[in-house]
Design a protein around this motif. Structure first.
Motif, PDB file in Angstrom:
ATOM      1  N   LEU A  22       0.826  -1.210   0.000  1.00 24.98           N
ATOM      2  CA  LEU A  22       0.000   0.000   0.000  1.00 24.98           C
ATOM      3  C   LEU A  22       0.860   1.259   0.000  1.00 24.98           C
ATOM      4  O   LEU A  22       0.534   2.245  -0.670  1.00 24.98           O
ATOM      5  CB  LEU A  22      -0.935  -0.004   1.208  1.00 24.98           C
ATOM      6  CG  LEU A  22      -2.067  -1.042   1.158  1.00 24.98           C
ATOM      7  CD1 LEU A  22      -2.790  -1.100   2.499  1.00 24.98           C
ATOM      8  CD2 LEU A  22      -3.055  -0.714   0.035  1.00 24.98           C
ATOM      9  N   ALA A  23       1.970   1.229   0.724  1.00 20.60           N
ATOM     10  CA  ALA A  23       2.863   2.392   0.753  1.00 20.60           C
ATOM     11  C   ALA A  23       3.471   2.674  -0.610  1.00 20.60           C
ATOM     12  O   ALA A  23       3.847   3.820  -0.909  1.00 20.60           O
ATOM     13  CB  ALA A  23       3.970   2.183   1.783  1.00 20.60           C
ATOM     14  N   GLY A  32      -1.113   5.331   8.513  1.00 20.79           N
ATOM     15  CA  GLY A  32      -0.773   4.727   9.788  1.00 20.79           C
ATOM     16  C   GLY A  32      -0.787   3.215   9.742  1.00 20.79           C
ATOM     17  O   GLY A  32      -1.430   2.609   8.889  1.00 20.79           O
ATOM     18  N   VAL A  33      -0.054   2.611  10.677  1.00 23.34           N
ATOM     19  CA  VAL A  33      -0.072   1.161  10.880  1.00 23.34           C
ATOM     20  C   VAL A  33      -0.310   0.906  12.354  1.00 23.34           C
ATOM     21  O   VAL A  33       0.146   1.654  13.216  1.00 23.34           O
ATOM     22  CB  VAL A  33       1.236   0.489  10.419  1.00 23.34           C
ATOM     23  CG1 VAL A  33       1.419   0.624   8.912  1.00 23.34           C
ATOM     24  CG2 VAL A  33       2.441   1.063  11.155  1.00 23.34           C
ATOM     25  N   GLN A  40       6.829  -3.377  17.084  1.00 24.78           N
ATOM     26  CA  GLN A  40       6.537  -3.799  15.724  1.00 24.78           C
ATOM     27  C   GLN A  40       5.893  -2.666  14.937  1.00 24.78           C
ATOM     28  O   GLN A  40       6.249  -2.435  13.770  1.00 24.78           O
ATOM     29  CB  GLN A  40       5.623  -5.028  15.734  1.00 24.78           C
ATOM     30  CG  GLN A  40       5.241  -5.554  14.365  1.00 24.78           C
ATOM     31  CD  GLN A  40       6.379  -6.214  13.613  1.00 24.78           C
ATOM     32  OE1 GLN A  40       7.499  -6.281  14.123  1.00 24.78           O
ATOM     33  NE2 GLN A  40       6.106  -6.695  12.409  1.00 24.78           N
ATOM     34  N   ALA A  41       4.946  -1.963  15.559  1.00 19.84           N
ATOM     35  CA  ALA A  41       4.302  -0.832  14.880  1.00 19.84           C
ATOM     36  C   ALA A  41       5.329   0.238  14.534  1.00 19.84           C
ATOM     37  O   ALA A  41       5.302   0.810  13.435  1.00 19.84           O
ATOM     38  CB  ALA A  41       3.198  -0.259  15.758  1.00 19.84           C
ATOM     39  N   ARG A  42       6.253   0.508  15.467  1.00 21.98           N
ATOM     40  CA  ARG A  42       7.267   1.539  15.225  1.00 21.98           C
ATOM     41  C   ARG A  42       8.193   1.161  14.079  1.00 21.98           C
ATOM     42  O   ARG A  42       8.491   1.981  13.203  1.00 21.98           O
ATOM     43  CB  ARG A  42       8.085   1.767  16.503  1.00 21.98           C
ATOM     44  CG  ARG A  42       9.101   2.906  16.398  1.00 21.98           C
ATOM     45  CD  ARG A  42      10.085   2.875  17.545  1.00 21.98           C
ATOM     46  NE  ARG A  42      10.922   1.678  17.507  1.00 21.98           N
ATOM     47  CZ  ARG A  42      11.948   1.512  16.680  1.00 21.98           C
ATOM     48  NH1 ARG A  42      12.265   2.463  15.793  1.00 21.98           N
ATOM     49  NH2 ARG A  42      12.664   0.416  16.717  1.00 21.98           N
ATOM     50  N   VAL A  43       8.615  -0.101  14.055  1.00 24.01           N
ATOM     51  CA  VAL A  43       9.549  -0.552  13.014  1.00 24.01           C
ATOM     52  C   VAL A  43       8.909  -0.471  11.635  1.00 24.01           C
ATOM     53  O   VAL A  43       9.509   0.040  10.678  1.00 24.01           O
ATOM     54  CB  VAL A  43      10.015  -1.997  13.313  1.00 24.01           C
ATOM     55  CG1 VAL A  43      10.748  -2.596  12.106  1.00 24.01           C
ATOM     56  CG2 VAL A  43      10.918  -2.023  14.538  1.00 24.01           C
ATOM     57  N   ILE A  44       7.681  -0.975  11.509  1.00 22.12           N
ATOM     58  CA  ILE A  44       7.018  -0.972  10.203  1.00 22.12           C
ATOM     59  C   ILE A  44       6.677   0.455   9.778  1.00 22.12           C
ATOM     60  O   ILE A  44       6.805   0.810   8.600  1.00 22.12           O
ATOM     61  CB  ILE A  44       5.753  -1.842  10.239  1.00 22.12           C
ATOM     62  CG1 ILE A  44       6.108  -3.279  10.639  1.00 22.12           C
ATOM     63  CG2 ILE A  44       5.052  -1.833   8.884  1.00 22.12           C
ATOM     64  CD1 ILE A  44       7.119  -3.947   9.744  1.00 22.12           C
ATOM     65  N   ARG A  47       9.734   2.160   8.500  1.00 22.84           N
ATOM     66  CA  ARG A  47      10.123   1.599   7.204  1.00 22.84           C
ATOM     67  C   ARG A  47       9.365   2.261   6.059  1.00 22.84           C
ATOM     68  O   ARG A  47       9.882   2.386   4.944  1.00 22.84           O
ATOM     69  CB  ARG A  47       9.860   0.090   7.209  1.00 22.84           C
ATOM     70  CG  ARG A  47      10.406  -0.671   6.037  1.00 22.84           C
ATOM     71  CD  ARG A  47      10.125  -2.155   6.206  1.00 22.84           C
ATOM     72  NE  ARG A  47      10.811  -2.704   7.363  1.00 22.84           N
ATOM     73  CZ  ARG A  47      10.568  -3.910   7.877  1.00 22.84           C
ATOM     74  NH1 ARG A  47       9.642  -4.687   7.311  1.00 22.84           N
ATOM     75  NH2 ARG A  47      11.246  -4.335   8.914  1.00 22.84           N
ATOM     76  N   HIS A  48       8.133   2.714   6.329  1.00 23.39           N
ATOM     77  CA  HIS A  48       7.289   3.257   5.270  1.00 23.39           C
ATOM     78  C   HIS A  48       6.907   4.715   5.514  1.00 23.39           C
ATOM     79  O   HIS A  48       5.965   5.220   4.896  1.00 23.39           O
ATOM     80  CB  HIS A  48       6.030   2.396   5.116  1.00 23.39           C
ATOM     81  CG  HIS A  48       6.332   0.951   4.844  1.00 23.39           C
ATOM     82  ND1 HIS A  48       7.014   0.542   3.717  1.00 23.39           N
ATOM     83  CD2 HIS A  48       6.073  -0.171   5.570  1.00 23.39           C
ATOM     84  CE1 HIS A  48       7.154  -0.779   3.758  1.00 23.39           C
ATOM     85  NE2 HIS A  48       6.598  -1.223   4.857  1.00 23.39           N
ATOM     86  N   ASP A  49       7.636   5.370   6.398  1.00 23.34           N
ATOM     87  CA  ASP A  49       7.460   6.802   6.642  1.00 23.34           C
ATOM     88  C   ASP A  49       6.004   7.143   6.972  1.00 23.34           C
ATOM     89  O   ASP A  49       5.387   8.018   6.359  1.00 23.34           O
ATOM     90  CB  ASP A  49       7.919   7.604   5.424  1.00 23.34           C
ATOM     91  CG  ASP A  49       8.050   9.101   5.737  1.00 23.34           C
ATOM     92  OD1 ASP A  49       8.239   9.435   6.927  1.00 23.34           O
ATOM     93  OD2 ASP A  49       7.934   9.907   4.803  1.00 23.34           O
ATOM     94  N   THR A  50       5.467   6.432   7.944  1.00 26.98           N
ATOM     95  CA  THR A  50       4.096   6.682   8.376  1.00 26.98           C
ATOM     96  C   THR A  50       4.045   6.698   9.899  1.00 26.98           C
ATOM     97  O   THR A  50       5.079   6.664  10.562  1.00 26.98           O
ATOM     98  CB  THR A  50       3.131   5.643   7.774  1.00 26.98           C
ATOM     99  OG1 THR A  50       1.797   6.043   8.024  1.00 26.98           O
ATOM    100  CG2 THR A  50       3.373   4.247   8.326  1.00 26.98           C
ATOM    101  N   THR A  51       2.857   6.717  10.467  1.00 23.31           N
ATOM    102  CA  THR A  51       2.694   6.870  11.912  1.00 23.31           C
ATOM    103  C   THR A  51       2.315   5.546  12.565  1.00 23.31           C
ATOM    104  O   THR A  51       1.404   4.865  12.080  1.00 23.31           O
ATOM    105  CB  THR A  51       1.595   7.906  12.221  1.00 23.31           C
ATOM    106  OG1 THR A  51       1.906   9.120  11.533  1.00 23.31           O
ATOM    107  CG2 THR A  51       1.490   8.155  13.713  1.00 23.31           C
TER     108      THR A  51
END
Length: 365
Positions: A22-23, A32-33, A40-44, A47-51
């Motif tokens: 999607l990114a 956001g993720v 895990q949320a922070r790492v992903i 990785r995709h420049d989101t929140t």
């Protein structure tokens, strides 16, 4: 171009790939993720420049669509909140734990008028897409879906984890209703079933044998179909479709080996495939990623309001058939009598060690 604001709820093994794809779509903004593991949320997210989020609720009013890739037990709660807010939802398979939960999601999507798509990804496998374009009336089907033990999806068993893929494909290919279901399977590690074989009898006369195992050494995902039009075989791993149809000579005159002379019969084994049976191998583009196709399709449905290829009703039908398989599985009497062991968790006691032949056991005794 207006970009669709999307979030992914659950970015574990599969969800992180939803986020990655999607990114990278030009018409999507991944806002956001969500994962209950903050790390895990922070790492992903990084990785995709989101929140990153550990709770999905702040995103309910901030997105145009959402992909729900949580464990099955959370599908209903998460998807229902977004659907109530009029947010289109792609929810991974199985749609929910129960038919009642699935019915509520379908009703919410209908009430708010937004797409509800279920992630039966094999519908987007190019080999299956190719097969659906061809005239074929299945009368006997074998489906196999085997894979190594991963330790994931422990909240469900092999039927809802693996077999439901093929149950959905059979319903899409053959239709219904299914007249009869019988099944046998075992829980090897305890808890849910780890391997299952089911026999399905359709009202139109088609019979399907479906097996699923999540304790196999090698992955195998294939579908084999026999029909009046010929034979079709799909390898879902390699995305290959094999088609075999009777040649013109065979259709017109049949094949009578008993009336052939010795020389003709000797040539027959070399002429069956080619002269009498025509074979076509369709090697689909291996670079084609069905998860990307599935997500692009969902985004298109969000933008256009079109009906998804795999609707909530489709997901419910697959779940209903899976529940019938589970019901038959739980009733299987291993010794042919209800007084003995019954169901996947009551496997008969072993008579000895498989690696030790009977003769050696007797000598050891």
């Amino acid at each position: 171009m207006t970009r669709v604001r999307m979030a992914v709820v659950g970015v574990g093994h599969l969800g992180q790939h939803h986020a990655r794809i999607l990114a990278g779509l030009p018409d999507v903004e991944l806002v956001g993720v969500v994962d209950n593991s903050a790390e895990q949320a922070r790492v992903i997210a990084a990785r995709h420049d989101t929140t990153p989020f550990t709770d999905f609720e702040p995103l309910v009013g901030s997105v145009d669509a959402v992909s729900v890739v949580t464990p099955t037990i959370y599908h209903h709660r998460v998807a229902a909140e977004f659907l109530r807010a009029g947010v289109p939802v792609l929810v991974e398979k199985p749609i929910c734990r129960t038919l009642a939960e699935a019915d509520e999601l379908i009703a919410l999507a209908e009430k708010t008028g937004v797409p509800l798509q279920v992630g039966h990804i094999e519908r987007f496998n190019p080999a299956f897409e190719d097969l659906l374009r061809r005239p074929i009336t299945p009368k006997f089907v074998e489906a196999e879906r085997h894979g190594p033990y991963t330790g994931r999806s422990v909240d469900i068993g092999a039927v809802l984890d693996l077999m439901i893929h093929d149950l959905d494909l059979l319903l899409a290919l053959i239709g219904g209703p299914v007249r009869g279901v019988s099944a046998v399977g075992a829980s090897v590690f305890g808890g849910h079933e780890d391997m299952v074989n089911a026999r399905l009898e359709f009202d139109n006369g088609c019979v399907a044998h479906v097996t699923a195992s999540r304790i196999s050494q090698r992955a195998k995902r294939r579908l084999r179909i026999w029909a009046p039009e010929g034979y079709a075989g799909i390898d879902f791993v390699t995305r290959k479709l094999t088609l075999v149809q009777p040649g013109d000579e065979l259709r017109r005159y049949g094949l009578r080996p008993e009336k052939m002379d010795a020389a003709a019969r000797a040539r027959l084994k070399d002429e069956v495939f080619g002269r009498y049976l025509q074979v076509l191998h369709r090697d689909e583009d291996r670079k084609c990623d069905q998860l990307t196709s599935e997500l692009r399709h969902f985004v298109d449905c969000v933008k256009t309001g079109r009906r998804p290829r795999v609707t909530g009703e489709d997901g419910r039908d697959a779940l209903e058939l899976a529940e019938r398989v589970l019901g038959a599985l739980r009733c299987h009497a291993w010794n042919g009598s209800p007084e003995g062991p019954v169901g996947p968790g009551a496997f008969p006691k072993p008579t000895g060690w498989l690696f030790q032949p009977t003769s050696e056991r007797r000598e050891a005794a």
